[in-house]
Design a protein around this motif. Structure first.
Motif, PDB file in Angstrom:
ATOM      1  N   PHE A   1     -11.433  -3.777   6.439  1.00 30.25           N
ATOM      2  CA  PHE A   1     -10.493  -2.851   5.798  1.00 30.25           C
ATOM      3  C   PHE A   1     -11.225  -1.988   4.770  1.00 30.25           C
ATOM      4  O   PHE A   1     -11.064  -0.765   4.750  1.00 30.25           O
ATOM      5  N   LYS A   2     -12.037  -2.607   3.941  1.00 31.25           N
ATOM      6  CA  LYS A   2     -12.797  -1.873   2.915  1.00 31.25           C
ATOM      7  C   LYS A   2     -13.684  -0.815   3.560  1.00 31.25           C
ATOM      8  O   LYS A   2     -13.744   0.330   3.098  1.00 31.25           O
ATOM      9  N   ASP A   3     -14.384  -1.176   4.626  1.00 31.71           N
ATOM     10  CA  ASP A   3     -15.270  -0.235   5.313  1.00 31.71           C
ATOM     11  C   ASP A   3     -14.515   0.963   5.870  1.00 31.71           C
ATOM     12  O   ASP A   3     -15.005   2.091   5.831  1.00 31.71           O
ATOM     13  N   ILE A   4     -13.318   0.726   6.397  1.00 32.00           N
ATOM     14  CA  ILE A   4     -12.512   1.822   6.946  1.00 32.00           C
ATOM     15  C   ILE A   4     -12.086   2.779   5.836  1.00 32.00           C
ATOM     16  O   ILE A   4     -12.151   3.996   5.988  1.00 32.00           O
ATOM     17  N   ILE A   5     -11.661   2.225   4.708  1.00 29.83           N
ATOM     18  CA  ILE A   5     -11.281   3.066   3.557  1.00 29.83           C
ATOM     19  C   ILE A   5     -12.464   3.912   3.114  1.00 29.83           C
ATOM     20  O   ILE A   5     -12.356   5.125   2.939  1.00 29.83           O
ATOM     21  N   GLU A   6     -13.622   3.278   2.955  1.00 26.28           N
ATOM     22  CA  GLU A   6     -14.801   3.978   2.447  1.00 26.28           C
ATOM     23  C   GLU A   6     -15.387   4.961   3.463  1.00 26.28           C
ATOM     24  O   GLU A   6     -15.773   6.070   3.094  1.00 26.28           O
ATOM     25  N   SER A   7     -15.450   4.587   4.728  1.00 19.81           N
ATOM     26  CA  SER A   7     -16.049   5.479   5.725  1.00 19.81           C
ATOM     27  C   SER A   7     -15.193   6.726   5.968  1.00 19.81           C
ATOM     28  O   SER A   7     -15.707   7.762   6.376  1.00 19.81           O
ATOM     29  N   ASN A   8     -13.894   6.629   5.697  1.00 22.32           N
ATOM     30  CA  ASN A   8     -13.005   7.790   5.829  1.00 22.32           C
ATOM     31  C   ASN A   8     -12.781   8.500   4.497  1.00 22.32           C
ATOM     32  O   ASN A   8     -11.951   9.406   4.419  1.00 22.32           O
ATOM     33  N   GLU A   9     -13.505   8.060   3.465  1.00 19.43           N
ATOM     34  CA  GLU A   9     -13.450   8.660   2.129  1.00 19.43           C
ATOM     35  C   GLU A   9     -12.021   8.763   1.606  1.00 19.43           C
ATOM     36  O   GLU A   9     -11.615   9.770   1.030  1.00 19.43           O
ATOM     37  N   LEU A  10     -11.260   7.682   1.804  1.00 18.15           N
ATOM     38  CA  LEU A  10      -9.896   7.622   1.291  1.00 18.15           C
ATOM     39  C   LEU A  10      -9.953   7.165  -0.165  1.00 18.15           C
ATOM     40  O   LEU A  10     -10.535   6.129  -0.474  1.00 18.15           O
ATOM     41  N   THR A  11      -9.358   7.932  -1.040  1.00 16.62           N
ATOM     42  CA  THR A  11      -9.449   7.680  -2.478  1.00 16.62           C
ATOM     43  C   THR A  11      -8.302   6.815  -2.985  1.00 16.62           C
ATOM     44  O   THR A  11      -7.240   6.759  -2.372  1.00 16.62           O
ATOM     45  N   GLY A  12      -8.543   6.144  -4.126  1.00 16.69           N
ATOM     46  CA  GLY A  12      -7.459   5.470  -4.839  1.00 16.69           C
ATOM     47  C   GLY A  12      -7.592   3.982  -5.040  1.00 16.69           C
ATOM     48  O   GLY A  12      -6.871   3.415  -5.855  1.00 16.69           O
ATOM     49  N   LEU A  13      -8.496   3.311  -4.305  1.00 14.69           N
ATOM     50  CA  LEU A  13      -8.581   1.860  -4.410  1.00 14.69           C
ATOM     51  C   LEU A  13      -9.936   1.389  -4.926  1.00 14.69           C
ATOM     52  O   LEU A  13     -10.951   2.055  -4.740  1.00 14.69           O
ATOM     53  N   HIS A  14      -9.909   0.213  -5.554  1.00 19.89           N
ATOM     54  CA  HIS A  14     -11.118  -0.522  -5.942  1.00 19.89           C
ATOM     55  C   HIS A  14     -11.089  -1.847  -5.203  1.00 19.89           C
ATOM     56  O   HIS A  14     -10.014  -2.404  -4.943  1.00 19.89           O
ATOM     57  N   PHE A  15     -12.273  -2.384  -4.935  1.00 20.52           N
ATOM     58  CA  PHE A  15     -12.397  -3.669  -4.243  1.00 20.52           C
ATOM     59  C   PHE A  15     -13.289  -4.581  -5.068  1.00 20.52           C
ATOM     60  O   PHE A  15     -14.370  -4.174  -5.476  1.00 20.52           O
ATOM     61  N   SER A  16     -12.832  -5.794  -5.314  1.00 22.40           N
ATOM     62  CA  SER A  16     -13.600  -6.760  -6.099  1.00 22.40           C
ATOM     63  C   SER A  16     -13.785  -8.050  -5.309  1.00 22.40           C
ATOM     64  O   SER A  16     -12.833  -8.547  -4.693  1.00 22.40           O
TER      65      SER A  16
ATOM     66  N   LEU B   1       0.854  -1.181   0.000  1.00 25.34           N
ATOM     67  CA  LEU B   1       0.000   0.000   0.000  1.00 25.34           C
ATOM     68  C   LEU B   1       0.888   1.228   0.000  1.00 25.34           C
ATOM     69  O   LEU B   1       1.918   1.260   0.677  1.00 25.34           O
ATOM     70  N   MET B   2       0.502   2.228  -0.748  1.00 24.58           N
ATOM     71  CA  MET B   2       1.156   3.522  -0.701  1.00 24.58           C
ATOM     72  C   MET B   2       0.125   4.468  -0.099  1.00 24.58           C
ATOM     73  O   MET B   2      -0.971   4.603  -0.644  1.00 24.58           O
ATOM     74  N   VAL B   3       0.431   5.068   1.044  1.00 19.98           N
ATOM     75  CA  VAL B   3      -0.574   5.853   1.762  1.00 19.98           C
ATOM     76  C   VAL B   3      -0.082   7.265   2.055  1.00 19.98           C
ATOM     77  O   VAL B   3       1.092   7.493   2.349  1.00 19.98           O
ATOM     78  N   SER B   4      -1.019   8.207   1.976  1.00 20.38           N
ATOM     79  CA  SER B   4      -0.728   9.592   2.343  1.00 20.38           C
ATOM     80  C   SER B   4      -0.626   9.693   3.858  1.00 20.38           C
ATOM     81  O   SER B   4      -0.985   8.763   4.593  1.00 20.38           O
ATOM     82  N   LYS B   5      -0.175  10.831   4.348  1.00 19.42           N
ATOM     83  CA  LYS B   5      -0.107  11.068   5.793  1.00 19.42           C
ATOM     84  C   LYS B   5      -1.504  10.944   6.398  1.00 19.42           C
ATOM     85  O   LYS B   5      -1.689  10.331   7.454  1.00 19.42           O
ATOM     86  N   LYS B   6      -2.498  11.514   5.732  1.00 20.05           N
ATOM     87  CA  LYS B   6      -3.885  11.432   6.196  1.00 20.05           C
ATOM     88  C   LYS B   6      -4.330   9.970   6.323  1.00 20.05           C
ATOM     89  O   LYS B   6      -4.898   9.564   7.338  1.00 20.05           O
ATOM     90  N   ALA B   7      -4.053   9.164   5.296  1.00 21.12           N
ATOM     91  CA  ALA B   7      -4.444   7.753   5.306  1.00 21.12           C
ATOM     92  C   ALA B   7      -3.672   6.981   6.368  1.00 21.12           C
ATOM     93  O   ALA B   7      -4.224   6.106   7.040  1.00 21.12           O
ATOM     94  N   LYS B   8      -2.398   7.305   6.553  1.00 18.40           N
ATOM     95  CA  LYS B   8      -1.598   6.618   7.586  1.00 18.40           C
ATOM     96  C   LYS B   8      -2.183   6.871   8.969  1.00 18.40           C
ATOM     97  O   LYS B   8      -2.272   5.953   9.790  1.00 18.40           O
TER      98      LYS B   8
END
Length: 191
Positions: A169-184, A79-86
């Motif tokens: 993990f998916k819920d955390i990404i989406e609930s914090n509106e972190l951009t950049g990923l798709h989930f299948s 994963l490559m994450v911004s400071k906000k995402a970290k």
């Protein structure tokens, strides 16, 4: 518990390119650099100062992109994450790997090296072969008891080609509106 294969939103953000590949190869050795995706332990002692940028690579003229995501994939299993995402992800991910410093387009980012390796259910997972040569996976399934508390993991079954995650993990990404990923939910390498 639902499982997902993670991919980057490359149609929006392009490709991330590292600008210090020589330094990375020098730090890990050429052979080990090629196998870096399979590493399951700390690499921080060898990690060189690293930086990169996002480029639109689908036209005849590659151009640097100024809009960059919060979370992305590097080499498909980091994963490559911004400071906000970290700040959001660190409390959940610290036990599953390590954050390594990375500068992206002049901003502070981190590469998250995932240590967690889970092997699939062999009765429900199948490798694709083309004339006897590995060509991907046609089906992949994991037993919930083997996943346990791992919310992010990789597997040797697909030759460390993808990252997988749970719905947590998916819920955390989406609930914090972190951009950049798709989930299948299709875990095969056909998609």
């Amino acid at each position: 518990m639902k499982l997902y294969k993670i991919s980057s939103d490359s149609s929006k953000y392009g490709s991330v390119e590292t600008f210090n590949t020589k330094e990375l190869m020098s730090a890990f050795g050429i052979v080990k650099y090629r196998k870096i995706r399979s590493i399951q332990q700390s690499i921080s002692d060898k990690w060189p100062k690293s930086h990169g940028g996002f480029y639109e690579m689908f036209s005849e003229e590659a151009r640097e992109l100024s809009k960059i995501p919060d979370v992305y994939l590097w080499m498909n299993v980091f994963l490559m994450v911004s400071k906000k995402a970290k700040d959001v992800l660190s409390p959940l991910l610290d036990i599953f790997g390590e954050f390594l410093p990375f500068e992206c387009n002049g901003d502070e980012y981190f590469i998250f090296s995932v240590y967690s390796v889970i092997e699939p259910d062999p009765s429900k997972s199948k490798i694709l072969l083309n004339d006897g040569i590995y060509a991907g996976i046609s089906s992949l399934s994991f037993k919930p008891e083997t996943i346990g508390t791992h919310i992010l993991f990789k597997t040797s079954f697909d030759r460390f080609s993808y990252l997988y995650c749970t719905d947590k993990f998916k819920d955390i990404i989406e609930s914090n509106e972190l951009t950049g990923l798709h989930f299948s939910t299709d875990l095969s390498s056909r998609t």
